[in-house]
Design a protein around this motif. Structure first.
Motif, PDB file in Angstrom:
ATOM      1  N   ARG A   1       6.476   1.227   1.050  1.00 36.64           N
ATOM      2  CA  ARG A   1       6.742   0.738  -0.214  1.00 36.64           C
ATOM      3  C   ARG A   1       7.441   1.517  -1.355  1.00 36.64           C
ATOM      4  NH1 ARG A   1       3.651  -5.037  -0.671  1.00 36.64           N
ATOM      5  NH2 ARG A   1       3.551  -5.506   1.221  1.00 36.64           N
ATOM      6  N   ALA A   2       6.897   2.610  -1.413  1.00 29.46           N
ATOM      7  CA  ALA A   2       7.289   3.950  -2.382  1.00 29.46           C
ATOM      8  C   ALA A   2       7.185   5.105  -1.518  1.00 29.46           C
ATOM      9  CB  ALA A   2       7.117   3.785  -3.712  1.00 29.46           C
ATOM     10  N   VAL A   3       7.730   6.100  -2.215  1.00 27.47           N
ATOM     11  CA  VAL A   3       7.671   7.487  -1.705  1.00 27.47           C
ATOM     12  C   VAL A   3       7.251   8.493  -2.937  1.00 27.47           C
ATOM     13  CG1 VAL A   3       8.899   9.481  -0.463  1.00 27.47           C
ATOM     14  CG2 VAL A   3       9.124   7.205   0.442  1.00 27.47           C
ATOM     15  N   VAL A   4       6.407   9.195  -2.795  1.00 30.86           N
ATOM     16  CA  VAL A   4       6.306  10.305  -3.751  1.00 30.86           C
ATOM     17  C   VAL A   4       6.812  11.876  -3.191  1.00 30.86           C
ATOM     18  CG1 VAL A   4       4.597  11.704  -5.271  1.00 30.86           C
ATOM     19  CG2 VAL A   4       4.332   9.158  -5.172  1.00 30.86           C
TER      20      VAL A   4
ATOM     21  N   GLU B   1       2.253   1.077  -8.720  1.00 29.40           N
ATOM     22  CA  GLU B   1       2.831  -0.300  -9.452  1.00 29.40           C
ATOM     23  C   GLU B   1       4.029  -0.914  -8.701  1.00 29.40           C
ATOM     24  OE1 GLU B   1       4.471  -1.316 -13.711  1.00 29.40           O
ATOM     25  OE2 GLU B   1       3.560   0.711 -13.698  1.00 29.40           O
ATOM     26  N   ILE B   2       4.890  -0.042  -8.190  1.00 30.20           N
ATOM     27  CA  ILE B   2       5.905  -0.370  -7.631  1.00 30.20           C
ATOM     28  C   ILE B   2       5.831  -1.043  -6.268  1.00 30.20           C
ATOM     29  CG2 ILE B   2       8.111   0.198  -6.362  1.00 30.20           C
ATOM     30  CD1 ILE B   2       8.462   2.367  -8.582  1.00 30.20           C
ATOM     31  N   ALA B   3       4.755  -0.297  -5.737  1.00 30.99           N
ATOM     32  CA  ALA B   3       4.295  -0.903  -4.158  1.00 30.99           C
ATOM     33  C   ALA B   3       3.570  -2.145  -4.339  1.00 30.99           C
ATOM     34  CB  ALA B   3       3.455   0.168  -3.517  1.00 30.99           C
ATOM     35  N   ALA B   4       3.123  -2.551  -5.481  1.00 29.62           N
ATOM     36  CA  ALA B   4       2.520  -4.042  -5.653  1.00 29.62           C
ATOM     37  C   ALA B   4       3.394  -5.023  -5.420  1.00 29.62           C
ATOM     38  CB  ALA B   4       1.439  -3.755  -6.625  1.00 29.62           C
TER      39      ALA B   4
END
Length: 245
Positions: free
Chosen positions: A45-48, A190-193
């Motif tokens: 859902r997101a990449v760091v 927060e984005i992944a939620a």
């Protein structure tokens, strides 16, 4: 020495090429593959995008170029950089760059194409390309600083601090180094939620309204690096760097 991937709803892609994260040609291609694979996973859902070691990224491995006969290493590094920058930009989910220490050359290409940047309080950003006989990543620096500051940084090779970028709004948070990865994961969480379908469409829509084609613009810059190499200026500058001059 590797690109490490830690899978999950928030996937971490970590640059680890001691001592300074000067990334060899193969490393840029491995980074591109890792980010592309992470974004293609429906569970992501997101990449760091982060790094281990002293700094986020010192750019390309100039010593690799100078110890390799012919132009193969230069061409491979330039293609690898283009692929890695494009992978970050095209990743179907948001990419959060967690930048510590120095972020130079190709590191600016990665951070400039990321959706968000979180930085440690010791982070600096710069393009030493002119001193290295090359050009490139001004395309990405222009996404981080105002236009005339970008020109100043290219001509003088002066870096700027994370705090300066925070004032421009292009670095979201500046935190102590010990808390950097945690801060990046918090924003990513927060984005992944959010609804993952909506977030992926949001990323696609935001790329679609960008006023500059970052991939085409960067390849245009790279053409001048090739010209400098052909006329000898590039090789002279790289050798001065290797010799410590």
């Amino acid at each position: 020495m590797a690109i490490e991937v830690r899978h999950g709803a928030v996937t971490e892609v970590v640059i680890d090429f001691p001592p300074v994260n000067a990334v060899p040609a193969a490393g840029w291609h491995a980074l591109a593959e890792a980010v592309t694979t992470a974004g293609a996973d429906p569970e992501t859902r997101a990449v760091v995008l982060a790094a281990d070691g002293r700094g986020f990224c010192a750019g390309v491995d100039i010593k690799e170029m100078q110890r390799t006969a012919g132009h193969e290493a230069l061409l491979a590094a330039n293609r690898g950089c283009a692929a890695a920058f494009a992978a970050v930009y095209d990743c179907p989910v948001p990419v959060i760059a967690a930048v510590q220490g120095f972020c130079l050359g190709g590191g600016v290409g990665l951070a400039g194409n990321a959706d968000l940047v979180v930085a440690s309080d010791d982070a600096t950003f710069g393009l030493p390309e002119v001193d290295r006989g090359a050009l490139g990543a001004a395309t990405h620096l222009a996404r981080l600083v105002p236009h005339q500051l970008m020109r100043t940084m290219v001509y003088t090779c002066r870096p700027v601090t994370a705090w300066e970028l925070h004032r421009f709004g292009t670095v979201l948070e500046v935190v102590p180094r010990a808390g950097l990865r945690r801060a990046a994961r918090r924003v990513a969480g927060e984005i992944a939620a959010k609804d993952p379908v909506v977030i992926r469409r949001a990323k696609e829509s935001l790329n679609g309204i960008d006023p500059i084609d970052v991939k085409r613009s960067y390849r245009f810059e790279q053409g001048f690096t090739f010209e400098l190499n052909l006329n000898g200026a590039g090789d002279r500058a790289r050798q001065r760097f290797v010799d410590g001059g």
